[in-house]
Design a protein around this motif. Structure first.
Motif, PDB file in Angstrom:
ATOM      1  N   TYR A   1      16.463 -60.967  50.204  1.00  0.00           N
ATOM      2  CA  TYR A   1      18.065 -61.121  50.050  1.00  0.00           C
ATOM      3  C   TYR A   1      18.970 -60.504  49.109  1.00  0.00           C
ATOM      4  O   TYR A   1      20.110 -60.399  49.221  1.00  0.00           O
ATOM      5  N   VAL A   2      18.139 -60.031  48.199  1.00  0.00           N
ATOM      6  CA  VAL A   2      18.992 -59.046  47.142  1.00  0.00           C
ATOM      7  C   VAL A   2      18.011 -57.806  46.825  1.00  0.00           C
ATOM      8  O   VAL A   2      16.864 -57.645  46.982  1.00  0.00           O
ATOM      9  N   PHE A   3      18.828 -56.802  46.414  1.00  0.00           N
ATOM     10  CA  PHE A   3      17.941 -55.462  45.930  1.00  0.00           C
ATOM     11  C   PHE A   3      18.634 -55.041  44.937  1.00  0.00           C
ATOM     12  O   PHE A   3      20.106 -55.354  44.624  1.00  0.00           O
ATOM     13  N   GLN A   4      18.224 -54.291  44.115  1.00  0.00           N
ATOM     14  CA  GLN A   4      18.585 -53.609  42.791  1.00  0.00           C
ATOM     15  C   GLN A   4      18.873 -52.097  43.083  1.00  0.00           C
ATOM     16  O   GLN A   4      18.013 -51.323  43.544  1.00  0.00           O
ATOM     17  N   GLU A   5      20.041 -51.625  42.908  1.00  0.00           N
ATOM     18  CA  GLU A   5      20.514 -50.444  43.087  1.00  0.00           C
ATOM     19  C   GLU A   5      19.828 -49.553  41.948  1.00  0.00           C
ATOM     20  O   GLU A   5      19.937 -49.495  40.932  1.00  0.00           O
ATOM     21  N   PRO A   6      19.090 -48.368  42.601  1.00  0.00           N
ATOM     22  CA  PRO A   6      18.315 -47.251  41.541  1.00  0.00           C
ATOM     23  C   PRO A   6      19.242 -46.721  40.560  1.00  0.00           C
ATOM     24  O   PRO A   6      18.803 -46.730  39.323  1.00  0.00           O
ATOM     25  N   SER A   7      20.497 -46.525  41.132  1.00  0.00           N
ATOM     26  CA  SER A   7      21.392 -45.489  40.245  1.00  0.00           C
ATOM     27  C   SER A   7      21.907 -46.555  39.141  1.00  0.00           C
ATOM     28  O   SER A   7      22.204 -45.884  37.727  1.00  0.00           O
ATOM     29  N   THR A   8      22.421 -47.711  39.496  1.00  0.00           N
ATOM     30  CA  THR A   8      23.376 -48.352  38.639  1.00  0.00           C
ATOM     31  C   THR A   8      22.558 -49.579  38.077  1.00  0.00           C
ATOM     32  O   THR A   8      22.915 -50.349  37.025  1.00  0.00           O
ATOM     33  N   HIS A   9      21.530 -49.932  38.428  1.00  0.00           N
ATOM     34  CA  HIS A   9      20.455 -51.338  38.060  1.00  0.00           C
ATOM     35  C   HIS A   9      21.242 -52.368  38.560  1.00  0.00           C
ATOM     36  O   HIS A   9      20.975 -53.269  37.905  1.00  0.00           O
TER      37      HIS A   9
END
Length: 253
Positions: free
Chosen positions: A55-63
């Motif tokens: 349901y959630v993911f972490q953006e690689p560029s901004t964390h």
């Protein structure tokens, strides 16, 4: 079923994270924990749990953390399984073709109404900002007042007392006595009016899909900018709304 407290307390926190990310968009761990008044470790565990479930993911560029489209998928499944929207849609489309204005179908959800269908105006000069799945308060919307008018007075009072009464526009009804008078008009006329009460510059006419003497779970409305909805046209629209309701009630119910 009315539940006073959540029997699984961690669920409160999980859904608080989901609702915050839905409202604010991508957020960093510190901002999220601060907003929800959670310590960093707890917030991180909640995010990891939601990420594990997809349901959630972490953006690689901004964390930063963001909701996935899995939430949208659930929403679409719910809406697709509401037969009333599919069945009523031909009659609402006929109303749109007749008037050229946008029509909404809503379902009662506690103290709110939820958009479950929308047919856009054929007059494309202005598009309304309403979205499927969006909730709107009962006390300040045409569909809401149409639904409230079908309810016993004690239930109306309870919903009013439990709602956060906010003056969304200068025209919003924020006095319960005034709302009661308005609901008597709705019961007498068979339709409700939203006179710029929910959104400034927009007027609408609405009706519930309930029979007299019974509560309704559904209502529909026709909305348009005020410059296309003077008092004369409102009267014409009200006639079309009542005719559409009659067709639906005869052919569906």
């Amino acid at each position: 079923m009315e539940v006073k407290t959540n029997p699984i307390q961690v669920a409160d926190k999980l859904f608080a994270v989901i609702e915050l990310l839905a409202a604010k968009g991508a957020m960093g761990l510190m901002d999220l924990s601060s907003e929800l008044e959670l310590n960093k470790t707890t917030a991180h565990r909640l995010l990891n749990s939601l990420a594990y479930m997809g349901y959630v993911f972490q953006e690689p560029s901004t964390h930063k953390y963001r909701l996935s489209f899995k939430i949208c998928g659930l929403s679409n499944q719910i809406l697709n399984n509401i037969d009333i929207a599919r069945v009523v849609r031909p009659y609402l489309r006929e109303l749109v073709n007749l008037t050229g204005e946008t029509v909404h179908l809503v379902q009662l959800d506690g103290m709110n109404a939820v958009y479950i269908d929308k047919i856009e105006s054929t007059n494309n000069s202005i598009r309304l900002v309403s979205q499927l799945g969006k909730q709107l308060p009962l006390y300040c919307s045409g569909v809401g007042k149409a639904l409230l008018a079908d309810m016993p007075s004690k239930k109306v009072a309870r919903i009013w007392n439990d709602s956060e009464i906010v003056s969304l526009t200068p025209h919003t009804i924020v006095d319960f006595s005034e709302l009661e008078r308005e609901l008597k008009k709705v019961s007498k006329n068979g339709y409700a009016i939203d006179d710029e009460e929910n959104e400034e510059g927009i007027r609408c006419v609405a009706a519930s899909l309930g029979t007299k003497g019974s509560e309704s779970e559904y209502a529909f409305s026709l909305s348009a900018p005020i410059y296309r909805m003077d008092d004369k046209r409102m009267t014409e629209i009200a006639k079309h709304i009542l005719e559409t309701k009659e067709k639906i009630m005869i052919n569906i119910y």
